[in-house]
Write an enzyme that holds these catalytic residues in place. Structure first.
Site, PDB file in Angstrom:
ATOM      1  CE  LYS A  79      -4.506   1.069   0.689  1.00 44.06           C
ATOM      2  NZ  LYS A  79      -5.723   0.323   0.381  1.00 44.06           N
ATOM      3  N   GLY A 176     -26.734   0.993   3.054  1.00 45.72           N
ATOM      4  CA  GLY A 176     -25.981   1.594   1.952  1.00 45.72           C
ATOM      5  C   GLY A 176     -26.446   1.084   0.605  1.00 45.72           C
ATOM      6  N   GLY A 178     -25.255   2.225  -2.363  1.00 46.89           N
ATOM      7  CA  GLY A 178     -24.294   2.784  -3.312  1.00 46.89           C
ATOM      8  C   GLY A 178     -23.983   1.776  -4.402  1.00 46.89           C
ATOM      9  CG  ASN A 179     -20.809   2.641  -7.023  1.00 44.65           C
ATOM     10  OD1 ASN A 179     -21.590   3.071  -7.864  1.00 44.65           O
ATOM     11  ND2 ASN A 179     -19.825   3.370  -6.530  1.00 44.65           N
ATOM     12  CB  VAL A 180     -21.072  -2.756  -3.249  1.00 47.73           C
ATOM     13  CG1 VAL A 180     -21.182  -4.248  -2.949  1.00 47.73           C
ATOM     14  CG2 VAL A 180     -19.672  -2.428  -3.743  1.00 47.73           C
ATOM     15  CE1 TYR A 182     -29.832  -0.376  -9.077  1.00 45.08           C
ATOM     16  CE2 TYR A 182     -27.735  -0.811 -10.163  1.00 45.08           C
ATOM     17  CZ  TYR A 182     -29.105  -0.639 -10.231  1.00 45.08           C
ATOM     18  OH  TYR A 182     -29.740  -0.734 -11.449  1.00 45.08           O
TER      19      TYR A 182
END
Ligand code: NAD
Length: 349
Positions: A79, A176, A178-180, A182
């Site tokens: 990282k 949530g 959001g992207n995931v 949904y």
């Protein structure tokens, strides 16, 4: 003392980088490359002190070793962090400087976007190095692959809990949309689950409600819903002293990173009789998608790899049972076993 810290956490290499022209200050931490090149994103953050930045890089890179290992990928963990205000307009200079340092490691470390960075920033990195994934227009939106992996983790948890992985008629509360969240909601809906959802963004809630017939509740009510499964798909730290007493489910399995505010909250879920699918096992579809870009996999092949999360989660539950430890610790053990097995392979030619 720095070497003691690095050695204590098992890191191979930590590189401190500076570019005079742009003012770039970066740290690249390579935790373990037993399985392959160290993959992990670049975080751009205003750390209060240099020591805080180093600790974050060390902690996050070690986390990537575990995540990549349980995902079954030939990747180690790394990282990097860039110290500074991530709203700076001076992006090309900074990210090209970062790219040159990434390149100098000759492929031991491969970067991607993370908190405070975008695909556009990775395009600047790419001007200086090929050791970068997550480029605009490359492997595409990772969230359908992540959501599919979370779906498989939920199925595996259901199998362990109720002896069948059918989600028909099960009630699942998703925090949530959001992207995931949904994509997960759509997959769960197709599998016959009843959904309860919440998001601070009303438009996102509406989209899920319209497409899946989910019932929506206020954001502060989602965690206390009477349901079979709770799926955290918003931010990290959602499983904590305040929320655990409210949970009225038998399984917690979702996409959010770092769901347990502290490790002890994993023990508390266990004590409450709630089966927890460890976050980094369940959401490994994200890193599978990044790998697909490096390996040239099709979307179908990525989804097939994410399918395997079902068996990985069951494996984690088996280790937890055999070793008498909570599931979040069993996930680490699975990762450590894979790394140790690969490390001990003896080349016989
Ligand atoms: P996102 O930003 O698209 O969605 C998160 C949603 O949570 C947003 O719609 C936001 O409004 C909502 N939210 C924030 N606080 C909330 C609250 N208190 N209550 C209810 N809703 C709240 O992010 P995403 O890409 O869907 O990722 C979701 C989680 O999964 C994150 O923790 C992310 O780190 C993790 N994750 C994502 C991927 C991926 O492929 N996108 C991969 C691995 C892990």
């Amino acid at each position: 003392q720095l070497f003691d810290t690095i050695a204590g956490m098992g890191h191979e290499q930590v590189v401190v980088c500076h570019d005079k022209a742009s003012g770039y200050r970066g740290i690249i931490a390579i935790h373990d490359t037993t399985l392959g090149p160290a993959l992990g994103g670049t975080r751009f953050w205003s750390y209060a002190t240099d020591a805080e930045a180093i600790v974050d890089a060390l902690r996050l890179s070690r986390g990537m070793t575990y995540k990549n290992a349980v995902a079954g990928l030939n990747l180690g963990g790394g990282k990097s962090v860039i110290i500074g205000d991530n709203r700076t307009p001076n992006r090309e200079m900074i990210f090209r400087a970062h790219g040159r340092f990434v390149d100098s490691l000759g492929g031991r470390y491969v970067t991607a976007e993370d908190v405070g960075t975008s695909t556009g920033d990775m395009d600047f990195v790419h001007m200086e190095t090929d050791y970068v994934a997550g480029l605009a227009g490359a492997s595409g939106d990772p969230s359908p692959v992540t959501a599919h992996g979370v779906f498989r983790a939920i199925q595996a948890s259901a199998f362990r809990r109720w002896g069948s992985d059918s989600l028909e008629g099960k009630t699942i509360a998703i925090q949530g949309c959001g992207n995931v969240g949904y994509h997960l909601a759509k997959e769960l809906h197709r599998a016959g689950a009843k959904l309860i959802v919440a998001d601070i963004d009303a438009e996102r809630v509406k989209r899920v409600v319209n497409e899946t017939g989910a019932r929506s509740v206020a954001t502060d009510e989602i965690v206390g819903q009477q349901a079979d499964i709770y799926a955290p798909c918003a931010l990290g730290g959602g499983i904590n002293d305040r929320t655990i007493p409210q949970l009225r489910v038998e399984i917690v399995a979702g996409a959010a990173n770092n769901q347990l505010l502290e490790d002890r909250h994993g023990d508390e879920l266990e004590a409450k009789g709630i089966l927890y699918a460890p976050d980094y096992v369940a959401n490994a579809g994200g890193v599978i998608n990044v790998y697909s870009e490096l390996a040239g996999w099709s979307r179908e092949r990525s989804l097939r790899k994410a399918d395997e999360i079902y068996h990985t989660v069951l494996n984690v539950f088996d280790i937890a049972k055999q070793d008498g430890i909570p599931t979040y610790q069993a996930a680490d053990r699975l990762a450590e076993r894979r790394i140790a097995a690969v490390r001990s392979m003896v080349k016989t030619w």
